[in-house]
Design an enzyme around this catalytic site. Structure first.
Site, PDB file in Angstrom:
ATOM      1  N   SER A   1     -11.694 119.875  37.997  1.00 46.85           N
ATOM      2  CA  SER A   1     -11.880 118.551  37.401  1.00 46.85           C
ATOM      3  C   SER A   1     -11.805 117.441  38.450  1.00 46.85           C
ATOM      4  O   SER A   1     -10.935 117.435  39.308  1.00 46.85           O
ATOM      5  CB  SER A   1     -10.799 118.325  36.349  1.00 46.85           C
ATOM      6  OG  SER A   1     -10.882 117.014  35.853  1.00 46.85           O
TER       7      SER A   1
ATOM      8  N   ASN B   1      -6.625 112.116  47.751  1.00 46.37           N
ATOM      9  CA  ASN B   1      -7.364 111.195  46.898  1.00 46.37           C
ATOM     10  C   ASN B   1      -6.413 110.437  46.007  1.00 46.37           C
ATOM     11  O   ASN B   1      -5.378 110.952  45.579  1.00 46.37           O
ATOM     12  CB  ASN B   1      -8.437 111.927  46.072  1.00 46.37           C
ATOM     13  CG  ASN B   1      -7.947 112.356  44.709  1.00 46.37           C
ATOM     14  OD1 ASN B   1      -7.898 111.561  43.771  1.00 46.37           O
ATOM     15  ND2 ASN B   1      -7.538 113.613  44.592  1.00 46.37           N
ATOM     16  N   ALA B   2      -6.767 109.188  45.771  1.00 44.62           N
ATOM     17  CA  ALA B   2      -6.034 108.364  44.810  1.00 44.62           C
ATOM     18  C   ALA B   2      -7.072 107.592  44.003  1.00 44.62           C
ATOM     19  O   ALA B   2      -7.133 106.367  44.037  1.00 44.62           O
ATOM     20  CB  ALA B   2      -5.076 107.424  45.527  1.00 44.62           C
TER      21      ALA B   2
ATOM     22  N   CYS C   1      -0.780 112.749  34.784  1.00 45.51           N
ATOM     23  CA  CYS C   1      -0.955 111.307  34.602  1.00 45.51           C
ATOM     24  C   CYS C   1       0.409 110.647  34.439  1.00 45.51           C
ATOM     25  O   CYS C   1       1.320 111.228  33.868  1.00 45.51           O
ATOM     26  CB  CYS C   1      -1.765 110.991  33.345  1.00 45.51           C
ATOM     27  SG  CYS C   1      -3.147 112.076  33.070  1.00 45.51           S
TER      28      CYS C   1
ATOM     29  N   GLY D   1      -7.822 120.875  48.922  1.00 46.16           N
ATOM     30  CA  GLY D   1      -8.601 121.535  49.969  1.00 46.16           C
ATOM     31  C   GLY D   1      -7.879 122.746  50.535  1.00 46.16           C
ATOM     32  O   GLY D   1      -6.763 123.079  50.114  1.00 46.16           O
TER      33      GLY D   1
ATOM     34  N   GLY E   1      -7.203 125.470  43.981  1.00 51.94           N
ATOM     35  CA  GLY E   1      -6.457 124.993  45.142  1.00 51.94           C
ATOM     36  C   GLY E   1      -7.071 125.572  46.405  1.00 51.94           C
ATOM     37  O   GLY E   1      -6.800 126.704  46.782  1.00 51.94           O
TER      38      GLY E   1
ATOM     39  N   GLY F   1     -13.061 123.078  43.929  1.00 51.33           N
ATOM     40  CA  GLY F   1     -12.884 121.633  43.909  1.00 51.33           C
ATOM     41  C   GLY F   1     -13.393 120.958  45.163  1.00 51.33           C
ATOM     42  O   GLY F   1     -14.603 120.735  45.337  1.00 51.33           O
ATOM     43  N   THR F   2     -12.464 120.686  46.061  1.00 52.95           N
ATOM     44  CA  THR F   2     -12.786 119.949  47.290  1.00 52.95           C
ATOM     45  C   THR F   2     -13.934 120.582  48.071  1.00 52.95           C
ATOM     46  O   THR F   2     -14.680 119.882  48.763  1.00 52.95           O
ATOM     47  CB  THR F   2     -11.500 119.856  48.143  1.00 52.95           C
ATOM     48  OG1 THR F   2     -10.516 119.166  47.361  1.00 52.95           O
ATOM     49  CG2 THR F   2     -11.722 119.115  49.436  1.00 52.95           C
TER      50      THR F   2
END
Ligand code: FAD
Ligand code: FMN
Ligand code: FES
Lengths: 273, 299
Positions: free
Chosen positions: B20, B68-69, B128, B215, B241, B263-264
């Site tokens: 996601s 990331n933020a 969250c 990553g 992951g 993901g990454t």
């Protein structure tokens, strides 16, 4: 329809054209055919320790030769890695990415239109292809910190009088004053009373802010090319947004993606606060 | 060769999905990936209302990974249901929707809105900030996780996957809390909180100061946690992951994952998901594995 290509680009040539500034020509035919001025390519590092692509603007795209010219400054480990590339080497790339300078609704058809192409430092390269393709009475306003680069290319273009493409004049400002007007691009514009009905600009944020304020003040349209830290480069990660004044239809918030909706935006839509 | 896997009663044609937030709504990757060829597309976290997210810079590269933020910027559930779900359906993709919220009420609004939608699984992102609990994530306290899981389960029409945060002392305690709350499956790991400082400017690189590390740098942590959770709790696991290759995916599967999210790696190579899938098949061929399910938790 393909709008971007992922592939292996081959290095045709590379040379240093000023201190720390490199001029890299890649063979990347499908991307070269698709590219329009203001778009960029993502270059990938060989070392997997550096995962993220490096976005570099397209300085020139030659569809016939299938080549892309990129001019970049060594900023860190990734661009330093690229600076060692030699003819015959290859690297992974994706492009062309982003929207480009010329928005469809601008219809830059009239070659009587007065255009200011304003570039600051490493923001100058993407203006070269724009100067080549855009019709009109163009003035390239180039601002440098110290050493000049690409000025010869603009001069050559200016000297090649192709009436179908209007005209090009080159004006230069340097911070140290060793060439042209001493000061910023806006000092130069004011000093020489340079005028345009539309502005295209690329350069550091303070310059873009000043150019936007100048354009808004005079009620002329400005298209500015922004920079932001990126991860995906294709509009998926929402890492690279710029704040905008109105709600964007895609993100549904006051953010637009620099990599996909930009990098070029109307100065009036960007929320600089 | 059998690649199909089952998560909480739902069959996916292969064990590869997207992590996601790294694959947008899927559409962004269409020029590179046939969405229907993936086990499923897991979409970016979506909330009851649009979220503006954090200021920039939101991204920082780190050695073998990134921070990331983004701050869960999303267009809100209404537009998501109107635009993104129909598009994915039209492309023939299986869909896992990642859900976020600031309060239990917000999570439930999204889950409720999705009840009539053609979605295969709900993945609840409990990383969250919980506004009621002073910003502590739902996923960092077993009781909070238990309650949110239970509340979601009560109204959800689709099977519920609770996505665990690695930023806890004992991941098995969290897994058991989600299980007790009625979760159908678990996914792990979310990003690990990190920070990067620009020493030349003496300032934080990310506007948010901290960000989530992802990553290949985090893969050993993911393998360890998937292994621990698989041993401690019977729920199926979607593992993620640092998966870059088919071999990496096999590693997570052996640790206990039934499905693996990429993901990454999508940022390093937009075709990464397809390459991971091919890599899994190559591994199975080389070792004469006829069914991927033989490998799940085999260690
Ligand atoms: C749309 C766009 C077009 C660009 N065009 C050019 C160009 O034509 N010529 C040129 O010299 N530079 C250009 N840049 C800046 C260039 O991308 C960075 O200088 C480069 O990524 C630095 O990489 P590095 O590994 O050398 O530096 P590092 O600082 O080691 O990079 C670390 C990370 O930060 C990112 N990063 C660092 N600086 C920037 C920056 N200024 N903008 C975006 N990301 C950054 C890198 O991509 C990498 O992910 C452009 C940036 C954008 C967004
Ligand atoms: C840019 C970015 C955005 C993310 N957004 C979300 C999100 O919206 N919801 C969520 O549960 N996880 C999110 N994650 C976490 C990933 O889904 C995944 O759990 C984590 O990155 C580890 O996998 P990876 O190392 O393969 O990236 C995000 C990760 C990244 C890098
Ligand atoms: S870099 Fe991912 S959205 Fe722009």
């Amino acid at each position: 329809m393909m709008t971007m290509i992922k592939g292996t680009a081959m290095v045709l040539s590379q040379k240093m054209i000023a201190d720390g500034i490199y001029d890299l020509v890649l063979s990347f035919p499908e991307a070269a055919r698709l590219a329009v001025p203001g778009q960029f390519v993502d270059l990938y590092c060989r070392s997997a320790a550096r995962l993220l692509p490096r976005p570099i603007s397209i300085c020139e795209a030659d569809a016939r030769e299938g080549s892309l010219r990129l001019v970049y400054r060594t900023a860190g480990a990734g661009t330093r890695e690229f600076s060692h590339l030699k003819a015959g080497d290859s690297l992974e790339a994706v492009g062309p990415l982003g929207n480009g300078f010329i928005s469809p609704e601008d219809a830059p058809a009239r070659n009587t239109e007065k255009v200011l192409l304003i570039g600051g430092g490493i923001g100058i390269p993407p203006l070269l292809e724009l100067a080549r393709r855009l019709p009109g009475e163009k003035i390239a306003v180039l601002g440098y910190k110290d050493a000049l680069f690409l000025k010869d290319d603009f001069d050559r273009l200016a000297g090649r009088a192709d009436p179908a493409l209007g005209s090009l004049r080159v004006a230069v400002a340097t911070e140290d004053g060793h060439y042209g007007c001493q000061g910023t691009v806006l000092d130069l514009i004011r000093e020489q009373k340079l005028e345009g009905e539309i502005i295209y600009a690329c350069g550091p944020m303070p310059m873009l802010k000043a150019v936007s304020a100048y354009a808004l003040d005079r009620g002329i349209k400005a298209r500015i090319s922004l920079e932001e830290r990126m991860a995906c480069g294709i509009g998926a990660c929402l890492g690279c947004i710029t704040k905008v004044k109105h709600k964007d239809h895609h993100t549904n918030v006051h953010n637009r993606r620099v990599c996909k909706d930009g990098p070029v935006f109307d100065a009036g839509e960007v929320d600089f606060s | 060769m059998k690649l199909a896997v089952n998560i909480a009663g739902v069959t996916f044609k292969n064990p590869v999905t997207t992590a996601s937030g790294t694959f947008g709504s899927g559409a962004e990757f269409e020029e590179f990936v046939d969405l229907a060829a993936l086990g499923a597309v897991t979409t970016k976290g979506v909330a009851s209302q649009p979220w503006e997210g954090n200021p920039t810079p939101r991204i920082a590269e780190t050695y073998g990974g990134m921070l990331n933020a983004v701050g869960l910027q999303n267009p809100g559930i209404e537009l998501f249901c109107r635009r993104d779900i129909p598009h994915l359906k039209e492309k023939g993709a299986s869909i896992i929707v990642n859900v976020c919220g600031h309060s239990e009420k917000e999570y439930l609004e999204v889950v409720e809105r999705l009840s009539g939608e053609p979605v295969d699984l709900l993945e609840i992102n409990v990383s969250c900030p919980n506004v009621k609990e002073g910003g502590i994530a739902f996923g960092q306290k077993p009781e909070a996780l238990f309650h949110i899981t239970k509340a979601v389960k009560e109204i959800a029409r689709q099977p519920v996957v609770m996505k665990l945060s690695p930023n806890v002392t004992d991941i098995t305690e969290m897994a058991r809390a989600a299980e007790a709350g009625g979760a159908d499956a678990l996914s792990l790991i979310n990003t690990i909180t990190g920070m990067k400082i620009d020493i030349h400017r003496r300032q934080f690189v990310l506007a948010n100061r901290t960000g989530g590390l992802s990553g290949p740098a985090i893969r050993p942590v993911a393998v360890r946690m998937i292994y621990q959770v698989h041993k401690a709790c019977p729920l199926p696991i979607i593992g993620m992951g640092g998966v870059m290759t088919g071999e990496d995916a096999i590693e997570l599967i052996m640790a206990g994952a039934s499905m693996v999210a990429v993901g990454t790696a999508n940022f390093h190579d937009p075709c990464a998901t397809m390459k991971v899938l091919q890599g899994i098949e190559t591994y199975m061929k080389n070792y004469h594995i006829s069914d991927i399910n033989e490998l799940i938790g085999c260690i």
